[in-house]
Design a protein around this motif. Structure first.
Motif, PDB file in Angstrom:
ATOM      1  N   VAL B 256       0.840  -1.198   0.000  1.00  0.00           N
ATOM      2  CA  VAL B 256       0.000   0.000   0.000  1.00  0.00           C
ATOM      3  C   VAL B 256       0.873   1.244   0.000  1.00  0.00           C
ATOM      4  N   ARG B 257       0.215   2.352  -0.249  1.00  0.00           N
ATOM      5  CA  ARG B 257       0.869   3.642  -0.241  1.00  0.00           C
ATOM      6  C   ARG B 257       0.193   4.478   0.841  1.00  0.00           C
ATOM      7  N   VAL B 258       1.006   5.093   1.722  1.00  0.00           N
ATOM      8  CA  VAL B 258       0.465   5.911   2.812  1.00  0.00           C
ATOM      9  C   VAL B 258       0.716   7.375   2.492  1.00  0.00           C
ATOM     10  N   ALA B 297       5.306   2.944  -0.286  1.00  0.00           N
ATOM     11  CA  ALA B 297       5.719   4.347  -0.309  1.00  0.00           C
ATOM     12  C   ALA B 297       4.975   5.122   0.768  1.00  0.00           C
ATOM     13  N   VAL B 298       5.648   6.127   1.310  1.00  0.00           N
ATOM     14  CA  VAL B 298       5.011   7.042   2.260  1.00  0.00           C
ATOM     15  C   VAL B 298       5.133   8.453   1.697  1.00  0.00           C
ATOM     16  N   ASP B 299       4.014   9.088   1.414  1.00  0.00           N
ATOM     17  CA  ASP B 299       4.029  10.477   0.954  1.00  0.00           C
ATOM     18  C   ASP B 299       3.763  11.379   2.145  1.00  0.00           C
ATOM     19  N   VAL B 300       4.657  12.319   2.368  1.00  0.00           N
ATOM     20  CA  VAL B 300       4.451  13.282   3.451  1.00  0.00           C
ATOM     21  C   VAL B 300       4.094  14.628   2.824  1.00  0.00           C
ATOM     22  N   VAL B 301       2.948  15.150   3.192  1.00  0.00           N
ATOM     23  CA  VAL B 301       2.500  16.445   2.675  1.00  0.00           C
ATOM     24  C   VAL B 301       2.549  17.455   3.806  1.00  0.00           C
ATOM     25  N   VAL B 302       3.388  18.464   3.656  1.00  0.00           N
ATOM     26  CA  VAL B 302       3.456  19.503   4.681  1.00  0.00           C
ATOM     27  C   VAL B 302       2.346  20.503   4.382  1.00  0.00           C
ATOM     28  N   VAL B 303       1.306  20.498   5.195  1.00  0.00           N
ATOM     29  CA  VAL B 303       0.138  21.350   4.923  1.00  0.00           C
ATOM     30  C   VAL B 303       0.282  22.715   5.582  1.00  0.00           C
ATOM     31  N   ASP B 304       1.160  22.818   6.568  1.00  0.00           N
ATOM     32  CA  ASP B 304       1.328  24.112   7.228  1.00  0.00           C
ATOM     33  C   ASP B 304       2.617  24.084   8.027  1.00  0.00           C
ATOM     34  N   LEU B 305       3.065  25.269   8.425  1.00  0.00           N
ATOM     35  CA  LEU B 305       4.265  25.368   9.248  1.00  0.00           C
ATOM     36  C   LEU B 305       3.899  26.049  10.557  1.00  0.00           C
ATOM     37  N   ALA B 306       4.482  25.549  11.633  1.00  0.00           N
ATOM     38  CA  ALA B 306       4.244  26.143  12.944  1.00  0.00           C
ATOM     39  C   ALA B 306       5.544  26.786  13.430  1.00  0.00           C
ATOM     40  N   VAL B 307       5.420  27.971  14.007  1.00  0.00           N
ATOM     41  CA  VAL B 307       6.615  28.706  14.400  1.00  0.00           C
ATOM     42  C   VAL B 307       7.279  28.082  15.613  1.00  0.00           C
ATOM     43  N   ASP B 308       6.464  27.742  16.583  1.00  0.00           N
ATOM     44  CA  ASP B 308       7.018  27.251  17.843  1.00  0.00           C
ATOM     45  C   ASP B 308       7.327  25.766  17.721  1.00  0.00           C
ATOM     46  N   PRO B 309       8.565  25.365  17.972  1.00  0.00           N
ATOM     47  CA  PRO B 309       8.937  23.960  17.786  1.00  0.00           C
ATOM     48  C   PRO B 309       8.488  23.045  18.913  1.00  0.00           C
ATOM     49  N   ASP B 310       7.916  23.574  19.983  1.00  0.00           N
ATOM     50  CA  ASP B 310       7.508  22.695  21.087  1.00  0.00           C
ATOM     51  C   ASP B 310       6.477  21.695  20.597  1.00  0.00           C
ATOM     52  N   ALA B 311       6.704  20.471  20.927  1.00  0.00           N
ATOM     53  CA  ALA B 311       5.804  19.431  20.436  1.00  0.00           C
ATOM     54  C   ALA B 311       4.479  19.488  21.187  1.00  0.00           C
ATOM     55  N   PRO B 312       3.382  19.417  20.486  1.00  0.00           N
ATOM     56  CA  PRO B 312       2.097  19.296  21.170  1.00  0.00           C
ATOM     57  C   PRO B 312       1.944  17.881  21.691  1.00  0.00           C
ATOM     58  N   ASP B 313       1.066  17.716  22.646  1.00  0.00           N
ATOM     59  CA  ASP B 313       0.902  16.380  23.221  1.00  0.00           C
ATOM     60  C   ASP B 313       0.289  15.430  22.203  1.00  0.00           C
ATOM     61  N   THR B 314      -0.936  15.741  21.849  1.00  0.00           N
ATOM     62  CA  THR B 314      -1.613  14.874  20.890  1.00  0.00           C
ATOM     63  C   THR B 314      -2.857  15.580  20.414  1.00  0.00           C
ATOM     64  N   TYR B 315      -3.352  15.198  19.282  1.00  0.00           N
ATOM     65  CA  TYR B 315      -4.603  15.705  18.751  1.00  0.00           C
ATOM     66  C   TYR B 315      -4.658  17.218  18.631  1.00  0.00           C
ATOM     67  N   GLY B 316      -3.531  17.831  18.495  1.00  0.00           N
ATOM     68  CA  GLY B 316      -3.530  19.238  18.146  1.00  0.00           C
ATOM     69  C   GLY B 316      -4.082  20.165  19.197  1.00  0.00           C
ATOM     70  N   ASP B 317      -4.006  19.787  20.462  1.00  0.00           N
ATOM     71  CA  ASP B 317      -4.513  20.691  21.494  1.00  0.00           C
ATOM     72  C   ASP B 317      -3.639  21.918  21.669  1.00  0.00           C
ATOM     73  N   SER B 318      -2.418  21.808  21.261  1.00  0.00           N
ATOM     74  CA  SER B 318      -1.508  22.917  21.487  1.00  0.00           C
ATOM     75  C   SER B 318      -1.907  24.134  20.675  1.00  0.00           C
ATOM     76  N   GLU B 319      -1.569  25.267  21.184  1.00  0.00           N
ATOM     77  CA  GLU B 319      -1.958  26.520  20.539  1.00  0.00           C
ATOM     78  C   GLU B 319      -0.725  27.226  19.984  1.00  0.00           C
ATOM     79  N   GLU B 320       0.135  26.449  19.391  1.00  0.00           N
ATOM     80  CA  GLU B 320       1.391  27.041  18.923  1.00  0.00           C
ATOM     81  C   GLU B 320       1.154  28.068  17.826  1.00  0.00           C
ATOM     82  N   GLY B 321       2.183  28.881  17.617  1.00  0.00           N
ATOM     83  CA  GLY B 321       2.069  29.936  16.625  1.00  0.00           C
ATOM     84  C   GLY B 321       1.865  29.383  15.220  1.00  0.00           C
TER      85      GLY B 321
END
Lengths: 194, 323
Positions: B256-258, B297-321
């Motif tokens: 498969v292709r991811v 194959a694994v295709d990685v699509v960068v849909v956006d960039l976040a300024v703050d490199p701190d990793a969010p915990d999970t599920y995007g709860d973080s409010e990074e820049g």
């Protein structure tokens, strides 16, 4: 992607962005992502429900129905609007349906107060202020559901004209006109308190 | 409780009119009281639409475009839409009763001084300080009186908001939690596991749901510091349009292709392509070691960039820049 409002405060944009990511995941069947969205936005939608429907129980049912409906529709959600605007839309339409189904059996005329909204009956404020707000509530009750929705979204929820036009699927111009007329109606209704 | 746990298959069907985009069109079936906006005012758009709902919209329309010229037509269409003795339209019955503010304002938009009331109020609502540089408004009795009325209303509105907030502060947390619990109880009876994806060797008969595999891959991607994972779809490596795989169907056995979408942290130390490459390796490793899935194959699509490199915990709860 965040194309829905003039509001560009950083916090707003961040939370909308994150909503977008969560909505994509939820649309692909990730129920935990959806749960995050539900817990994040239930309070504001409950407030909208109480403002539109006048009592907590109906508001809770409407929010529940709106989110379940959203879960079913998320696979088709394409992020043209922000998730929250989309939820406002589903929720507002729920409320309008409830109000319309009520109307034949619960006529509300100006000056009468057949069912005081639950949140109004708590003795919070000084008598006069409470009475004036009661008057405001009574005046709002005489508006058509669509007019009330417009005004509540603008004045109590702070949505932009553009967002309201997306929520109600009418033109921005129509939103402006409707809000103007409601304002004029309400200033007349409240003029006794001048 | 109004909501049953059983889905209503008709509830989400889009209405027959198709002017709006697909995402928005299905909402109109939920009770848009102004469905005829892009159609003729007398066009019947469906069982909940009908002619009875068109007049308020027409009136709204006319007001903005031509306050004087359209009023007669508005009233005419109102009259024709609500014939005496006709069946009551539940969507529209009271809109044009005497207390309707849209009925009493013909020709009253302009103040005696020539200023338009709607423009005046809108300016004030947008920016109460806007009139500091407008000597006319400060001196004009008509404008001042009109603004005083709006200020009065605004005061009551603010009181109303305050009261709502007080009540909400006392009760809302428990109520909101209860409602969210109820929602999730229903949602868990309507999960969408997606297609079945093959595991193991081609001649084996092991499968995993796409959502479960996607969860594994997102978690793997988010182990890369600062990365948030979004969409994750799995398709046969040999091509074929994934969109036409029916829910619950099985993908053909074979590699498969991811394809995974991420929000990448914007860091000076690690360029974005390197982060994407690292995510690709993490996903491929998870497929191999955690799932035993043959991934071509694994295709990685960068849909956006976040300024703050701190990793969010999970599920995007973080409010990074985000900028």
């Amino acid at each position: 992607m965040e194309n829905t409002g003039e509001d560009t405060t950083p916090g707003r944009v961040d939370s909308a962005r994150s909503d977008t990511l969560l909505a994509v995941r939820a649309g692909e069947g990730d129920e935990k992502a959806f749960e995050t969205l539900v817990r994040r936005h239930t309070p504001v939608l409950l407030t909208l429900g109480v403002r539109m429907l006048g009592n907590q129980a109906d508001a809770e049912d409407a929010v529940q129905d709106a989110f379940v409906s959203a879960w079913r529709r998320l696979p088709d959600f394409r992020g043209d609007a922000s998730f929250l605007t989309w939820m406002y839309r589903i929720m507002t339409n729920r409320c309008l349906n409830v109000l319309r189904s009520r109307r034949p059996t619960e006529p509300i005329g100006p000056g009468e107060e057949p069912s005081a909204p639950e949140h109004q009956s708590s003795p919070v404020k000084a008598a006069e202020g409470a009475a004036a707000v009661q008057d405001l509530t009574g005046a709002l009750a005489t508006l058509s559901p669509g007019q009330r929705a417009c005004w509540v979204l603008r004045e109590l929820h702070g949505l932009s004209y553009r967002e309201i036009s997306e929520v109600l699927d009418i033109s921005e111009q129509a939103v402006r006109g409707r809000i103007f007329r409601v304002r004029r109606f309400l200033t007349e209704a409240m003029s006794a308190w001048r | 409780m109004a909501m049953s746990a059983t889905p209503d298959p008709h509830e989400n069907e889009p209405p027959p009119v198709g002017a709006a985009g697909a995402e928005s069109a299905d909402d109109t079936s939920e009770g848009n009281d102004f469905p005829a906006r892009n159609d003729s005012p007398t066009g019947n758009t469906g069982p909940s639409g009908g002619t009875g709902t068109a007049p308020p919209e027409a009136a709204t329309h006319g007001r903005g475009a031509s306050p004087h010229g359209s009023s007669t037509a508005d009233r005419a269409s109102t009259a024709s839409a609500q014939p005496a003795g006709g069946p009551p339209d539940p969507d529209a019955p009271r809109t044009h009763s005497g207390d309707d503010p849209s009925e009493d304002d013909d020709g009253a938009d302009e103040l005696p001084c020539g200023r338009r009331l709607d423009a005046l109020w809108e300016m004030w609502a947008d920016d109460p300080a806007a009139f500091d540089h407008d000597p006319h408004v400060a001196e004009c009795p008509h404008c001042s009186a009109a603004l005083a009325e709006l200020r009065l209303l605004d005061g009551f509105v603010r009181e109303e908001i305050e009261r709502d907030e007080q009540v909400a502060a006392q009760t809302s947390t428990a109520h909101a939690g209860r409602v969210a619990d109820r929602v999730m109880d229903i949602v868990r009876t309507e999960l969408r596991p997606g297609a079945s994806v093959p595991l193991g060797a081609p001649d084996e008969d092991q499968w995993i749901t796409e959502t479960a595999a996607a969860r594994t891959f997102r978690e793997a991607a988010e182990r890369e510091p600062g990365v948030e994972a979004g969409s994750c779809r799995i398709a046969p490596a040999g091509g074929g349009d994934r969109r036409f795989v029916r829910p619950g169907a099985r993908l053909p056995r074979g590699p498969v292709r991811v394809r995974i979408g991420i929000i990448a942290p914007l860091r000076t130390a690690t360029p974005v392509p390197a982060i994407a490459d690292s995510v690709r390796k993490r996903v491929a490793t998870a497929a191999d070691r955690e799932l035993g899935m043959e991934v071509a194959a694994v295709d990685v699509v960068v849909v956006d960039l976040a300024v703050d490199p701190d990793a969010p915990d999970t599920y995007g709860d973080s409010e990074e820049g985000s900028q």
